[in-house]
Scaffold this motif. Sequence first.
Motif, PDB file in Angstrom:
ATOM      1  N   LEU A  79       0.829  -1.208   0.000  1.00 50.58           N
ATOM      2  CA  LEU A  79       0.000   0.000   0.000  1.00 50.58           C
ATOM      3  C   LEU A  79       0.859   1.252   0.000  1.00 50.58           C
ATOM      4  CD1 LEU A  79      -2.774   1.334   0.156  1.00 50.58           C
ATOM      5  CD2 LEU A  79      -2.689   1.056   2.637  1.00 50.58           C
ATOM      6  N   ARG A  80       1.933   1.258   0.810  1.00 51.65           N
ATOM      7  CA  ARG A  80       2.836   2.417   0.833  1.00 51.65           C
ATOM      8  C   ARG A  80       3.470   2.650  -0.539  1.00 51.65           C
ATOM      9  NH1 ARG A  80       6.507   4.981   4.355  1.00 51.65           N
ATOM     10  NH2 ARG A  80       4.928   4.749   5.971  1.00 51.65           N
TER      11      ARG A  80
ATOM     12  N   ARG B  90       0.843   4.092  -2.934  1.00 51.07           N
ATOM     13  CA  ARG B  90       0.506   5.477  -2.603  1.00 51.07           C
ATOM     14  C   ARG B  90       1.663   6.422  -2.906  1.00 51.07           C
ATOM     15  NH1 ARG B  90      -2.874   4.763   3.116  1.00 51.07           N
ATOM     16  NH2 ARG B  90      -4.883   4.349   2.131  1.00 51.07           N
ATOM     17  N   ASN B  91       2.878   5.989  -2.630  1.00 45.64           N
ATOM     18  CA  ASN B  91       4.017   6.862  -2.892  1.00 45.64           C
ATOM     19  C   ASN B  91       4.210   7.109  -4.382  1.00 45.64           C
ATOM     20  OD1 ASN B  91       4.580   7.118  -0.200  1.00 45.64           O
ATOM     21  ND2 ASN B  91       6.449   5.924  -0.228  1.00 45.64           N
TER      22      ASN B  91
ATOM     23  N   GLU C 201       1.802   6.651  -6.742  1.00 44.55           N
ATOM     24  CA  GLU C 201       0.510   6.994  -7.329  1.00 44.55           C
ATOM     25  C   GLU C 201       0.079   5.951  -8.364  1.00 44.55           C
ATOM     26  OE1 GLU C 201       0.269  10.986  -8.715  1.00 44.55           O
ATOM     27  OE2 GLU C 201       0.535  11.838  -6.726  1.00 44.55           O
TER      28      GLU C 201
ATOM     29  N   LEU D  62      -8.664   0.555  -1.005  1.00 43.77           N
ATOM     30  CA  LEU D  62      -7.426   1.308  -0.788  1.00 43.77           C
ATOM     31  C   LEU D  62      -6.649   1.565  -2.071  1.00 43.77           C
ATOM     32  CD1 LEU D  62      -6.282  -0.533   2.458  1.00 43.77           C
ATOM     33  CD2 LEU D  62      -7.402   1.682   2.277  1.00 43.77           C
ATOM     34  N   VAL D  63      -6.790   0.677  -3.068  1.00 47.12           N
ATOM     35  CA  VAL D  63      -6.125   0.858  -4.359  1.00 47.12           C
ATOM     36  C   VAL D  63      -7.105   0.468  -5.459  1.00 47.12           C
ATOM     37  CG1 VAL D  63      -3.863   0.310  -3.364  1.00 47.12           C
ATOM     38  CG2 VAL D  63      -5.137  -1.469  -4.574  1.00 47.12           C
TER      39      VAL D  63
ATOM     40  N   ALA E 206      -3.216   4.560  -6.792  1.00 49.04           N
ATOM     41  CA  ALA E 206      -3.635   4.889  -5.425  1.00 49.04           C
ATOM     42  C   ALA E 206      -5.007   5.535  -5.432  1.00 49.04           C
ATOM     43  CB  ALA E 206      -2.615   5.827  -4.793  1.00 49.04           C
TER      44      ALA E 206
ATOM     45  N   ALA F  37      -7.626   7.897  -2.890  1.00 50.28           N
ATOM     46  CA  ALA F  37      -7.503   8.822  -1.772  1.00 50.28           C
ATOM     47  C   ALA F  37      -7.715   8.080  -0.465  1.00 50.28           C
ATOM     48  CB  ALA F  37      -8.521   9.955  -1.911  1.00 50.28           C
ATOM     49  N   ALA F  38      -6.783   8.285   0.472  1.00 46.11           N
ATOM     50  CA  ALA F  38      -6.878   7.602   1.761  1.00 46.11           C
ATOM     51  C   ALA F  38      -7.924   8.277   2.632  1.00 46.11           C
ATOM     52  CB  ALA F  38      -5.532   7.626   2.466  1.00 46.11           C
TER      53      ALA F  38
ATOM     54  N   ALA G 161      -4.710   8.273   7.048  1.00 41.93           N
ATOM     55  CA  ALA G 161      -3.668   8.998   6.347  1.00 41.93           C
ATOM     56  C   ALA G 161      -2.638   9.644   7.255  1.00 41.93           C
ATOM     57  CB  ALA G 161      -4.309  10.088   5.465  1.00 41.93           C
TER      58      ALA G 161
ATOM     59  N   ARG H 120       0.217   5.527  10.118  1.00 46.03           N
ATOM     60  CA  ARG H 120       1.470   5.102   9.485  1.00 46.03           C
ATOM     61  C   ARG H 120       2.476   4.534  10.471  1.00 46.03           C
ATOM     62  NH1 ARG H 120       1.688  10.182   7.872  1.00 46.03           N
ATOM     63  NH2 ARG H 120       3.824  10.353   8.600  1.00 46.03           N
TER      64      ARG H 120
END
Length: 256
Positions: A11-12, A15-16, A18, A48-49, A58, A60-61, A66, A71
């Motif tokens: 997930l990280r 998200r990082n 995109e 989540l994705v 990604a 939006a969290a 978020a 985290r």
Amino acid sequence: MAVADRLDLTLRLVRNAERISLNELADRLGVSLMTVRRDLDELQAKGLVQRVRGGAVALAAPAEEAGFAAREPWQAAIKHRIGAAAAELIEPGQTILLDAGTTTAALASSLVARAPLTVAVLSLQAAQRLADQPGIRLLVIGGESRPGERSLVGHLTLRMLEELWFDTFVMSIGAVHRELGWSEFSMEDATVKQHARCRANKTIVVADSTKLGVRAFARVAGIGDVDTFVTDDPGPGAAMETLTDIRDAGVDVVLA
């Protein structure tokens, strides 16, 4: 790696970046494409994705997922190892500026063993960990607390930094890429880091290997503009190539 940790890391990475390909996820995680697809399906089922052809993007969290508290558990053991390794680079008697972030918060507890120290902090989480600790002279840099993050930003933060000088700035980072260098997802955080780096004799960056090869929104510094980078072993793949670029730029790399 435990399944829960792998899902957090996946997930990280999504998200990082995109948008990220299945092949890159497999390389970064050291797992098969089948495992990546299965993990992405689970993350997509949780909203989540979004799976796309050849990879994932990604979403939006939710606000409750978020911030710092959400985290902090991600890669917690790795962050504590990084924090302990970075603390070994700090000499007793020094004046330290400690950045905001989950990894620097993990580092804060390890600094007590390096006392006596003067430690100025850019986050309320680090302040809480260092308050009333023997041998630690604690300074809280003023400014506005970002909701969810409790990092200190804004005009007051920059003004106070102008009045101080540090032996070492311990900087957290959201991303590092061979072309963009060290970068952050928040312009406010990036601005504080830019100013803080100019107020110290040297800069130590602490970040887990999920940040390697990632480009964030706001540039903080060129890839060779820091002194030391403390991280975990990323294994083979694109992340290791970025780590090689960092070494080639003249930065000392410490693997925790």
